[in-house]
Scaffold this active site. Structure first.
Site, PDB file in Angstrom:
ATOM      1  N   GLU A 167      34.913 102.526  -8.104  1.00 27.63           N
ATOM      2  CA  GLU A 167      34.030 103.691  -8.085  1.00 27.63           C
ATOM      3  C   GLU A 167      33.325 103.920  -6.744  1.00 27.63           C
ATOM      4  O   GLU A 167      32.099 103.708  -6.625  1.00 27.63           O
ATOM      5  CB  GLU A 167      33.008 103.596  -9.222  1.00 27.63           C
ATOM      6  CG  GLU A 167      33.663 103.483 -10.581  1.00 27.63           C
ATOM      7  CD  GLU A 167      32.683 103.591 -11.741  1.00 27.63           C
ATOM      8  OE1 GLU A 167      31.469 103.482 -11.534  1.00 27.63           O
ATOM      9  OE2 GLU A 167      33.158 103.805 -12.876  1.00 27.63           O
ATOM     10  N   GLU A 349      38.640 103.233 -16.987  1.00 26.32           N
ATOM     11  CA  GLU A 349      37.457 102.992 -17.826  1.00 26.32           C
ATOM     12  C   GLU A 349      37.199 104.226 -18.673  1.00 26.32           C
ATOM     13  O   GLU A 349      37.239 105.346 -18.169  1.00 26.32           O
ATOM     14  CB  GLU A 349      36.181 102.750 -16.997  1.00 26.32           C
ATOM     15  CG  GLU A 349      36.087 101.399 -16.358  1.00 26.32           C
ATOM     16  CD  GLU A 349      34.790 101.201 -15.575  1.00 26.32           C
ATOM     17  OE1 GLU A 349      33.764 101.835 -15.925  1.00 26.32           O
ATOM     18  OE2 GLU A 349      34.815 100.415 -14.610  1.00 26.32           O
TER      19      GLU A 349
HETATM   20  C1  FCB Z   1      30.923 102.432 -14.760  1.00 27.76           C
HETATM   21  C2  FCB Z   1      30.973 101.051 -14.147  1.00 27.76           C
HETATM   22  C3  FCB Z   1      30.861  99.936 -15.140  1.00 27.76           C
HETATM   23  C4  FCB Z   1      29.921 100.268 -16.264  1.00 27.76           C
HETATM   24  C5  FCB Z   1      30.233 101.609 -16.847  1.00 27.76           C
HETATM   25  C6  FCB Z   1      29.372 102.000 -18.014  1.00 27.76           C
HETATM   26  O1  FCB Z   1      30.417 103.336 -13.824  1.00 27.76           O
HETATM   27  O2  FCB Z   1      32.163 100.864 -13.432  1.00 27.76           O
HETATM   28  O3  FCB Z   1      30.514  98.786 -14.449  1.00 27.76           O
HETATM   29  O4  FCB Z   1      28.629 100.185 -15.811  1.00 27.76           O
HETATM   30  O5  FCB Z   1      30.119 102.593 -15.863  1.00 27.76           O
END
Ligand code: FCB
Length: 433
Positions: A167, A349
């Site tokens: 990220e 994610e």
């Molecule tokens: C993302 C992150 C992860 C976690 C999720 C909820 O931005 O990569 O570490 O905090 O959000």
């Protein structure tokens, strides 16, 4: 759960994700201090000043956790390697115990038939490097290259995939302009420099790994679908989208930054930034999208970028984030059309925080509706090859501490007992072959 494997292409991967500082217990095993330890120690930065010294104690409970992953029936596990665990000073002498730990992790996954999906950096910058300016210092590209060589020299022969930096938007903008994450700066010059150096470090790490003979190398970007507030002309949403969703991919794939972002940050970029794009655009094998929510944007009269987020009408998660599954489809489609073409994409994610400890029907519904949008993208020709859920287990949710629970597995932070939630069981039954 309405999820069934046979609804997806034969080679589609399911996985779960975690990160080092959020689960391992950073005080153990000779790891060095990180800027998250420093940030958490400052009043008002993290809820109850909580930190990752013990976290889920994954460091000493790794086998139990790997068994949970195996029993869930997923194909892959996305984890990260802590820079400060591998190189406590950020450079120089490696911590042998740290290297052994990741070695055992990778072997433990392979023994259980699970593909190790590594991320080199998920936010725990060694404090000695933060002392030298961290991401604001151009030398971080070389420091990161050294770390990459050290950790991947040890496990790079056995990992299935690797991405350098989790990220970039969070590492750059959220942490150096909005000040919500370590190092907690609210400084446009710091942010501009960090955003550029993150990409330089990314490209450097990819080259180092190619040099080691590694393959299946990618990038993991988070995005939020940007929606114009009713009655606005859409320019605020466009600028938000450009800073958040376009900046990093534009650097990696188009060798330039979006004009509307340069309008704000160009005076603050480091000298010679235009000459770095050959490194930044080092070819990739895949791109990952981390997706959680959308934002609604309206103008405000503050300094650039002159916009603010408006509260939205949709149901929200425990994070206060609107649940907007369509955004996943929109962003995957956008990535393919503007940047990645035929390159494989992954959802690296997706998931939700919920206060419901065990009977988490809300999480099951969240995953189902987002997976439906993933299938929609696949049906329309987006080369989406896999989907990772955040997260395997409840963990340290950064500035929000331990109360925001994203896990398929509940963690009691007093006893560290792991208990699978309903979502874990639903997923396990859907994934059974
Ligand atoms: C993302 C992150 C992860 C976690 C999720 C909820 O931005 O990569 O570490 O905090 O959000």
């Amino acid at each position: 759960m309405s999820l069934i494997r046979s609804d997806y292409p034969e080679d589609f991967l399911f996985g779960v994700a975690t990160s080092a500082y959020q689960i391992e217990g950073h005080a153990k095993g000779g790891a060095g201090r990180t800027h998250w330890d420093d940030f958490a120690a400052g009043p008002g930065n993290v809820v109850r000043a909580e930190h990752g010294a013990l976290a889920c104690d994954h460091y000493d409970r790794m086998d139990e956790d790997l068994d949970l992953i195996r029993d869930l029936g997923v194909d892959s596990y996305r984890f990260s390697t802590s820079w400060a665990r591998v190189l406590p000073e950020g450079r120089g002498t490696p911590n042998a115990e740290g290297l052994d730990f990741y070695d055992r992790l990778v072997d433990g996954l392979l023994e259980r038939g699970i593909k190790p999906a590594a991320t080199l950096y998920h936010w725990e910058l060694p404090s000695p490097l933060a002392d030298m300016g961290g991401w604001r210092n151009r030398d971080i590209a070389a420091w990161f290259g050294e770390f990459t060589e050290t950790i991947m020299g040890r496990i790079g022969d056995r990992v299935w995939s690797t991405a350098p930096i989790n990220e970039p938007w969070c590492v750059g903008w959220l942490s150096h302009f909005q000040g919500h994450h370590a190092p907690g700066l609210r400084d446009i010059r710091a942010a501009a420099r960090a955003m550029h150096h993150i990409l330089l470090a990314h490209g450097t790490a990819i080259s180092v790994m190619r040099g080691l003979g590694m393959s299946n190398l990618g990038a993991v970007c988070n995005m939020e679908y940007a929606e114009p507030a009713p009655g606005t002309d859409g320019s605020d949403a466009d600028l938000y989208d450009a800073i958040y969703n376009q900046f990093f991919l534009s650097g990696m794939f188009h060798k330039r930054y979006p004009d509307v972002v340069l309008a704000g940050i160009e005076p603050h970029l480091p000298d010679g930034w235009q000459d770095d794009f050959d490194v930044i655009s080092t070819p990739l094998d895949w791109v990952g999208l981390n997706y959680y929510t959308r934002k609604i944007l309206a103008p405000d009269d503050g300094p650039w970028p002159h916009h603010q987020e408006i509260d939205g009408p949709l149901p929200k998660t425990q994070m206060g984030w609107e649940i907007y599954p369509e955004g996943l489809y929109q962003l995957l489609t956008m990535m393919k059309e503007r940047y990645t073409g035929d390159l494989p994409l992954y959802v690296t994610e997706n998931g939700m925080a919920s206060e419901i400890p065990f009977r988490d029907a809300d999480r099951v519904a969240y995953l189902e509706t987002h997976l439906a949008q993933a299938r929609r993208a696949i049906a329309e020709g987006v080369p989406l090859k896999g989907y990772f859920i955040w997260s395997l287990m409840d963990n340290y949710e950064w500035a929000l501490g331990y109360e925001k629970r994203f896990g398929l597995v509940h963690v009691d932070f007093e006893t560290l007992t792991r208990t699978p939630k309903d979502s874990y069981r639903a997923l396990a039954s859907g994934l059974r072959r």
